[in-house]
Design an enzyme around this catalytic site. Structure first.
Site, PDB file in Angstrom:
ATOM      1  N   HIS A 143       0.838  -1.198   0.000  1.00 53.57           N
ATOM      2  CA  HIS A 143       0.000   0.000   0.000  1.00 53.57           C
ATOM      3  C   HIS A 143       0.879   1.258   0.000  1.00 53.57           C
ATOM      4  O   HIS A 143       2.069   1.190   0.272  1.00 53.57           O
ATOM      5  CB  HIS A 143      -0.924   0.030   1.232  1.00 53.57           C
ATOM      6  N   LYS A 147      -0.284   4.824   4.593  1.00 55.18           N
ATOM      7  CA  LYS A 147      -1.121   3.867   5.342  1.00 55.18           C
ATOM      8  C   LYS A 147      -0.516   3.615   6.724  1.00 55.18           C
ATOM      9  O   LYS A 147       0.681   3.361   6.857  1.00 55.18           O
ATOM     10  CB  LYS A 147      -1.254   2.553   4.556  1.00 55.18           C
TER      11      LYS A 147
END
Ligand code: NAD
Length: 260
Positions: A143, A147
């Site tokens: 990600h 995040k």
């Protein structure tokens, strides 16, 4: 359908307006967060939730878990379908949601992406047929650098699917903390690795590795629109259903599908 968007100024709210319109639904209006000074997307009337609930067939709610009790209280006395994509609900907030679902249909999913949910179904199936003694299950996800949590909620859901297929629990099988002298791999463990970098929306691979072959299932989300499109499709599926809590598995015909 006549649709209302809760939290329409949010990132998902704006995409939901576009996706609902491109699927030929009428976006009658939306709500804004009373506690913040956001402005409404152009061309969508700002309404209160009671006004909106009277005027639409469905509301789509990607807002904040703290808003769930108020939304439930208003919507349970309406005739609107409640599509809930908000994540991070506490057990109490999920109970409130379930209670509203005794009066109206509620479509609730922490991930409305159709592909990742299909991937979970395949992972469950492979978990059921590939013996844990010979096939090591690993879940790799990547990600964007902003995040804050790891593994991702979707990675955990995939791990849970593998565990269900193996008729165990993720809690019993999870191995997410390899660092330093971690020792040999535990038989039956479901391993996790989290990569972070750049602006990756979300990539997940479920790998089954034996001595003789590797089977890898990969899903790549290219943009957040996939969630909005999935929510609109799930809303359409919910039309005409009796009160109850429904999930994306219902939309995909996966509810009650046994792992073996
Ligand atoms: P965001 O912060 O950009 O948008 C949320 C919006 O909701 C904001 O504009 C906020 O002001 C508004 N809001 C908060 N409380 C409100 C209230 N009481 N009434 C009306 N508006 C209110 O966040 P986002 O990225 O759009 O995500 C929103 C939610 O959706 C989060 O919980 C996120 O995790 C979740 N999400 C779910 C999926 C899925 O597939 N289920 C996908 C992406 C995001």
């Amino acid at each position: 359908m006549r649709v209302g968007i809760l939290g329409m100024a949010g990132r998902m709210g704006r995409l939901l307006i576009e996706e609902a319109r491109s699927a030929k639904h009428e976006v009658v209006g939306g709500t804004l967060n009373p506690a913040s000074a956001t402005s409404a997307p152009a061309g969508v009337p700002v309404m209160t939730l009671p006004e909106l609930a009277e005027a639409v067939e469905a509301v789509i709610d990607f807002t904040n878990a703290a808003a769930v009790p108020l939304h439930a209280e208003v919507l349970r006395t309406s005739r609107a379908i409640w599509v809930v994509g908000t994540t991070g609900l506490s057990a109490m907030q999920e109970e409130v949601l379930a209670s509203a679902a005794t009066c109206i249909p509620v479509m609730y999913a922490a991930n409305f992406g159709l592909g990742i949910n299909l991937l979970a179904a395949f992972a469950r199936r492979l978990g059921a047929v590939l013996p844990p003694e010979t096939y090591d299950a690993e879940i790799v996800e990547m990600h964007h650098r902003q995040k804050v949590d790891a593994p991702s909620g979707s990675a955990l859901a995939l791990g849970r699917a593998v565990a269900e297929g193996r008729r165990t629990t993720l809690e019993a099988a999870m191995d997410s903390a390899r660092n330093g002298h971690a020792g040999p791999r535990r038989i039956g463990a479901i391993g996790f690795a989290a990569l972070r970098g750049g602006q990756v929306v979300g990539e997940h691979t479920v790998l089954f590795a034996s001595e003789h072959e590797h089977i890898a299932l990969t899903h790549r989300a290219l943009d957040r629109r996939v969630f909005a499109a999935g929510a609109v499709r799930a809303m359409e599926w919910t039309v005409g259903k009796p009160p109850g809590v429904y999930s994306i598995d219902d939309v995909l015909g996966l509810r009650g599908v046994q792992p073996t």
